[in-house]
Design a protein around this motif. Structure first.
Motif, short mmCIF file in Angstrom:
data_model
loop_
_atom_site.label_atom_id
_atom_site.label_comp_id
_atom_site.label_asym_id
_atom_site.label_seq_id
_atom_site.Cartn_x
_atom_site.Cartn_y
_atom_site.Cartn_z
N TYR A 1 -17.91 8.84 51.12
CA TYR A 1 -16.86 8.80 52.14
C TYR A 1 -17.52 8.49 53.47
O TYR A 1 -18.58 9.03 53.80
CB TYR A 1 -16.13 10.14 52.22
CG TYR A 1 -15.20 10.28 53.42
CD1 TYR A 1 -13.88 9.84 53.36
CD2 TYR A 1 -15.66 10.82 54.63
CE1 TYR A 1 -13.04 9.94 54.46
CE2 TYR A 1 -14.82 10.92 55.73
CZ TYR A 1 -13.51 10.48 55.64
OH TYR A 1 -12.68 10.58 56.74
N ALA B 1 -12.66 5.48 56.37
CA ALA B 1 -11.58 5.93 57.25
C ALA B 1 -11.77 5.37 58.66
O ALA B 1 -12.88 5.01 59.05
CB ALA B 1 -11.54 7.45 57.30
N ASN B 2 -10.66 5.32 59.41
CA ASN B 2 -10.64 4.85 60.80
C ASN B 2 -10.93 3.35 60.92
O ASN B 2 -11.49 2.91 61.92
CB ASN B 2 -11.60 5.66 61.68
CG ASN B 2 -11.21 5.61 63.16
OD1 ASN B 2 -10.03 5.50 63.50
ND2 ASN B 2 -12.18 5.68 64.04
N ARG C 1 -16.55 7.67 57.78
CA ARG C 1 -15.59 7.52 58.87
C ARG C 1 -16.22 6.70 59.99
O ARG C 1 -17.32 7.00 60.45
CB ARG C 1 -15.13 8.87 59.41
CG ARG C 1 -14.08 8.74 60.51
CD ARG C 1 -13.50 10.07 60.96
NE ARG C 1 -12.54 9.87 62.04
CZ ARG C 1 -11.26 9.52 61.87
NH1 ARG C 1 -10.80 9.36 60.64
NH2 ARG C 1 -10.46 9.35 62.90
N THR D 1 -7.26 4.05 56.33
CA THR D 1 -8.12 4.61 55.28
C THR D 1 -7.92 3.85 53.97
O THR D 1 -6.79 3.74 53.48
CB THR D 1 -7.84 6.10 55.07
OG1 THR D 1 -8.06 6.81 56.29
CG2 THR D 1 -8.77 6.68 54.00
#
Length: 434
Positions: free
Chosen positions: A232, A42-43, A234, A71
């Motif tokens: 995951y 993400a980001n 970020r 994302t």
């Protein structure tokens, strides 16, 4: 070739959200090759260099799903190693500096990796010896075809070892860490880079099942594991863009709030800008920069001229020295800017001199800036962006200057800054893409 047409002299005001960190994104994207499982990132910033690497991974056989803006889900289950010997691969990979970090993951997982001489900014020598020397110590065989400018590394197995790096290369450390994560036994890396980007990579790898300790220091210990899983991750806000916005606010006498900056990851960046006399205030995880009529450069304790120089983290990042140099042109006082790492990065100062700045280029690595304290404004001119950071520095200069400026070759800026013209126009700037 696109250009920016800028009408300067306007005071800006408002809030701006920094993009995801470009330099972290390039490492993290290469890390997805270490596992056949799904990795969600993400980001991710929507910039040329990141998009080029995403397209390269897709061409290599990585399945990519866009969840929403910024994302993506990556799954490197069916990597096509034969593609790495094609002309298409050579063309794509050679146009992107960050592509060099696919070597470590490919070597660790598949036992071989190929890479053409990577491209990137023309800011001076950027040798790859540190990358390959580390991989050789882990057990890889290395070959360089000087005619084709093509690198090959192969290994039946990688085994952990003590590695004392000859320089604290960020991308070199990233390559060695990713290879060591799947090597047999323990690897110790001394004089490792410890930038936030590298810390983030280690955090992601640990979330995938790696065993890395010493994160944040220059002494890393990696216990190799047999396989890594999905995760995951970020990406942090881009500290280079945050520094650019601080400099922009000072130069244009603007009141700007930079949102969600990840302040604890900024190191001494705020402190260095404060030494230039720039007021900034931390508000939670935001930075507020008030409009300032003037700012005065600090001196050393004995009254001698301040020197701002780059150094490996936790020192001051070299990517912001171009911004420091530009901001100093309208300060009260003088500063010596010492760019130690790259010998061609200060060669854009001739454009600033043409705009009316008082700068003495002492040699390829040092420039003395005599601040004008706004007694004379910079004037708009036509110029060409030589690299990403110089390009944004020239954009900041143009936004503070009287009259119209034109910056050519803005693809260099787009490589590292997402929709920079749109976001600055929302603050009141007058930038047209032509």
């Amino acid at each position: 070739m696109a250009s920016f047409e800028i009408h300067g002299g306007k005071k800006l005001k408002g809030e701006v959200i920094p993009q995801g960190a470009k330099n972290e994104a390039l490492q993290i994207l290469c890390g997805v090759l270490l596992t056949p499982e799904k990795v969600t990132i993400a980001n991710l910033p929507d910039i040329i260099d990141v998009n080029k690497l995403i397209n390269l991974l897709q061409a290599m056989g990585v399945k990519i799903e866009k969840v929403e803006k910024g994302t993506y889900i990556f799954q490197a289950k069916d990597v096509n190693l034969d593609y790495l010997k094609t002309e298409d691969f050579k063309e794509r990979a050679s146009g992107l500096r960050g592509s060099v970090m696919i070597i470590g993951p490919l070597l660790a997982r598949f036992g071989k990796a190929f890479m053409p001489k990577p491209g990137g900014d023309k800011i001076g020598r950027r040798r790859l010896d540190t990358h390959f020397e580390g991989l050789i110590k882990l057990g890889a065989n290395f070959n360089f075809d000087s005619k084709e400018h093509f690198y090959t590394v192969e290994a039946k197995k990688l085994e952990g070892i003590y590695i004392h790096m000859d320089e604290a290369s960020v991308t070199g450390t990233a390559n060695i860490v990713m290879a060591a994560a799947l090597a047999k036994g323990k690897t110790t890396i001394y004089n490792a880079a410890c930038e936030p980007y590298l810390q983030q990579l280690c955090t992601m790898l640990n979330n995938m099942g790696a065993k890395i300790t010493g994160v944040g220091s220059n002494l890393l210990h990696i216990e190799g594991v047999k396989e890594l899983k999905g995760c995951y991750h970020r990406i942090l806000p881009d500290m280079i863009e945050i520094g650019s916005f601080i400099g922009l606010a000072a130069m244009t006498q603007s009141e700007i709030t930079i949102k969600d900056v990840g302040y604890e990851h900024l190191g001494i960046i705020p402190q260095v800008f404060k030494r230039l006399g720039i007021q900034l205030e931390r508000r939670g995880d935001d930075i507020f920069v008030p409009a300032q009529e003037s700012y005065e450069i600090d001196t050393f304790i004995d009254g001698s001229i301040l020197t701002v120089s780059d150094a490996p983290w936790p020192g001051f990042t070299p990517d912001l020295l171009s911004i420091i140099l530009v901001v100093a042109t309208q300060a009260k006082g003088s500063v010596l800017v010492h760019q130690k790492m790259f010998e061609s990065r200060l060669f854009f100062v001739d454009k600033l001199i043409d705009m009316g700045a008082q700068i003495i280029l002492c040699d390829p690595h040092r420039a003395t800036v005599i601040g004008m304290d706004r007694k004379t404004n910079l004037r708009g001119i036509q110029m060409t962006s030589p690299d990403i950071r110089a390009g944004v520095s020239l954009l900041i200069a143009a936004l503070s200057a009287e009259g119209k400026s034109v910056i050519h070759n803005i693809e260099q800026i787009d490589r590292g800054y997402q929709d920079i013209d749109i976001r600055l126009n929302n603050l009141g700037a007058d930038i047209r893409r032509v």
